[in-house]
Design an enzyme around this catalytic site. Structure first.
Site, PDB file in Angstrom:
ATOM      1  N   ASP A 297       0.998  -1.262   0.427  1.00  0.00           N
ATOM      2  CA  ASP A 297      -0.384  -0.252   0.148  1.00  0.00           C
ATOM      3  C   ASP A 297       0.941   1.535  -0.248  1.00  0.00           C
ATOM      4  OD1 ASP A 297      -2.320   1.382   0.167  1.00  0.00           O
ATOM      5  OD2 ASP A 297      -2.159   1.352   2.271  1.00  0.00           O
TER       6      ASP A 297
ATOM      7  N   ASN B 223       1.262   3.467  -3.277  1.00  0.00           N
ATOM      8  CA  ASN B 223       2.228   4.532  -4.148  1.00  0.00           C
ATOM      9  C   ASN B 223       1.515   5.007  -4.703  1.00  0.00           C
ATOM     10  OD1 ASN B 223       2.759   1.314  -4.445  1.00  0.00           O
ATOM     11  ND2 ASN B 223       1.879   0.859  -6.415  1.00  0.00           N
TER      12      ASN B 223
ATOM     13  N   ASN C 163     -10.441  -2.325  -5.573  1.00  0.00           N
ATOM     14  CA  ASN C 163     -10.199  -1.346  -6.498  1.00  0.00           C
ATOM     15  C   ASN C 163     -11.213  -1.038  -7.945  1.00  0.00           C
ATOM     16  OD1 ASN C 163      -6.066  -2.528  -5.270  1.00  0.00           O
ATOM     17  ND2 ASN C 163      -7.606  -0.321  -4.634  1.00  0.00           N
TER      18      ASN C 163
ATOM     19  N   ARG D 237      -5.289  -2.514   8.796  1.00  0.00           N
ATOM     20  CA  ARG D 237      -6.479  -3.185   8.197  1.00  0.00           C
ATOM     21  C   ARG D 237      -6.134  -4.260   7.151  1.00  0.00           C
ATOM     22  NH1 ARG D 237      -8.454   2.056   6.847  1.00  0.00           N
ATOM     23  NH2 ARG D 237      -7.832   2.230   4.534  1.00  0.00           N
TER      24      ARG D 237
ATOM     25  N   SER E 204      -8.218  -5.316   4.538  1.00  0.00           N
ATOM     26  CA  SER E 204      -9.071  -4.930   3.446  1.00  0.00           C
ATOM     27  C   SER E 204      -9.077  -5.828   2.750  1.00  0.00           C
ATOM     28  CB  SER E 204      -7.621  -3.652   2.892  1.00  0.00           C
ATOM     29  OG  SER E 204      -8.207  -2.809   3.126  1.00  0.00           O
TER      30      SER E 204
HETATM   31  C1  FPP Z   1      -1.576   0.141  -3.667  1.00  0.00           C
HETATM   32  O1  FPP Z   1      -1.666   1.251  -3.228  1.00  0.00           O
HETATM   33  C2  FPP Z   1      -0.897  -0.574  -4.601  1.00  0.00           C
HETATM   34  C3  FPP Z   1      -2.178  -0.704  -6.214  1.00  0.00           C
HETATM   35  C4  FPP Z   1      -3.112  -1.182  -5.876  1.00  0.00           C
HETATM   36  C5  FPP Z   1      -1.184  -1.600  -7.175  1.00  0.00           C
HETATM   37  C6  FPP Z   1       0.154  -1.990  -6.245  1.00  0.00           C
HETATM   38  C7  FPP Z   1       0.800  -3.208  -7.735  1.00  0.00           C
HETATM   39  C8  FPP Z   1       2.621  -2.916  -7.432  1.00  0.00           C
HETATM   40  C9  FPP Z   1       3.163  -2.694  -6.765  1.00  0.00           C
HETATM   41  C10 FPP Z   1       2.182  -3.490  -9.179  1.00  0.00           C
HETATM   42  C11 FPP Z   1       2.734  -4.890  -8.740  1.00  0.00           C
HETATM   43  C12 FPP Z   1       3.206  -5.775 -10.362  1.00  0.00           C
HETATM   44  C13 FPP Z   1       2.521  -6.333  -9.881  1.00  0.00           C
HETATM   45  C14 FPP Z   1       3.251  -7.186 -12.269  1.00  0.00           C
HETATM   46  C15 FPP Z   1       1.705  -7.667 -10.029  1.00  0.00           C
HETATM   47  P1  FPP Z   1      -2.630   2.878  -3.549  1.00  0.00           P
HETATM   48  O2  FPP Z   1      -2.438   2.996  -4.991  1.00  0.00           O
HETATM   49  O3  FPP Z   1      -3.692   2.615  -2.713  1.00  0.00           O
HETATM   50  O4  FPP Z   1      -1.768   3.363  -2.536  1.00  0.00           O
HETATM   51  P2  FPP Z   1      -2.509   4.405  -1.969  1.00  0.00           P
HETATM   52  O5  FPP Z   1      -2.476   3.886  -0.960  1.00  0.00           O
HETATM   53  O6  FPP Z   1      -1.129   5.980  -1.148  1.00  0.00           O
HETATM   54  O7  FPP Z   1      -3.776   5.426  -1.876  1.00  0.00           O
END
Ligand code: FPP
Length: 293
Positions: free
Chosen positions: A71, A73, A119, A248, A250
């Site tokens: 979590d 990104n 998501n 949590r 989720s």
């Molecule tokens: C949650 O962070 C992350 C995701 C919904 C996507 C995660 C995907 C990757 C790490 C790439 C995976 C790649 C492969 C090949 C499986 P968020 O977007 O919810 O960030 P936030 O919590 O800051 O809003």
């Protein structure tokens, strides 16, 4: 032990914050903290700490299965004034690094939560499309990765995969086909995944078998559900790590985490370091020793 170190760290932080209110201290402090010497000292100290931590955790009981909720990104991207897509891209690269660290520790099972059913309904189509591109690229990279082949890692995806676009399903098939003969390590990506949906799907199968006369009512038990989960052959996770501060689950592996140790860290996923992984494992080992399960 980790908590003691954290509270000492917090106290030092607070003293430093208080001192920095005074200009006479803040100007030289800024100069020192930005200097090359300071950074080389920090990275050296960090490397020493990593080696020490590694030595310590290698002497303890290693988890057999780690699962991760990756979590933060977007928060990482926002904190650095970057586009959210760059945050996800860095998240994908981080995943490859973490796989390498986990393989080097000889941990057999790694499972990651890459896309939840929530998501898929809660994000705008622009973000979803770029996430799908990333899974496609990432899975194809994993399928070609020399490390995956030298360590004989079986790659698989679980979830309601039929809900994913064709290009992602093709990339999943490619990664699964290229690694299907391996069994030294198992890497599972949860995509279009929801823990409740997984339980519902398993219960539907139980109902079908019962209706067909293959499963009498008094034989329906938790094992019958476990056997019908998406990845029934994988043991339950020993340790679940969630990054970025939320505490949590989720809808991740709801059935399987009944007895797992849960570890939450404030670090955003793209900033997750080898030290962070080792600290999570050390905390797992400490809790196992303390509560002796
Ligand atoms: C949650 O962070 C992350 C995701 C919904 C996507 C995660 C995907 C990757 C790490 C790439 C995976 C790649 C492969 C090949 C499986 P968020 O977007 O919810 O960030 P936030 O919590 O800051 O809003």
């Amino acid at each position: 032990m980790g908590r003691q170190r954290k509270s000492l760290g917090n106290r030092i932080d607070n003293v430093a914050k208080w001192l920095l209110k005074f200009r006479i201290i803040s100007s030289p402090a800024r100069y020192i903290s930005n200097s090359k010497i300071t950074w080389s000292l920090i990275s050296r100290t960090d490397r020493i700490r990593t080696r020490r931590l590694e030595g310590r955790i290698k002497n303890g009981e290693m988890p057999n299965h780690i699962s991760i909720i990756m979590d933060g990104n977007r928060r990482f991207a926002w904190s650095q004034s970057l586009e959210r897509e760059i945050g996800h891209l860095k998240g994908k690269d981080k995943l490859k690094q973490v796989m390498e660290w986990v393989l080097n520790l000889k941990i057999k099972y790694l499972t990651v939560y890459a896309l939840s059913t929530e998501n898929m309904t809660g994000r705008d189509s622009g973000e979803l499309e770029s996430l799908y591109d990333l899974y496609q690229i990432g899975l194809n990279e994993i399928a070609e990765d020399p490390l995956i082949h030298s360590k004989k890692v079986k790659v698989q995806a679980v979830g309601r995969l039929e809900e994913l676009p064709e290009r992602v399903r093709v990339a999943i098939k490619n990664a699964e086909d290229r690694t299907e003969g391996y069994s030294n390590f198992i890497f599972t990506v949860c995509l279009a995944y929801g823990g409740r949906e997984e339980i519902v799907d398993a219960v539907k199968e139980v109902a079908i078998d019962h209706a067909a006369g293959r499963l009498p009512l008094d034989e329906i038990n938790s094992e019958q559900i476990s056997n019908r989960l998406y990845s029934a052959e994988i043991p339950d996770p020993d340790l679940v790590i969630r990054t970025s501060g939320e505490e949590r689950i989720s809808n991740f592996l709801l059935w399987q985490i009944a007895y797992s140790e849960l570890y939450f860290t404030d670090v955003h996923w793209p900033s997750f370091s080898r030290n962070d992984l080792y600290e999570a494992i050390e905390s797992y080992q400490y809790r196992r020793r303390k509560y002796g399960k």
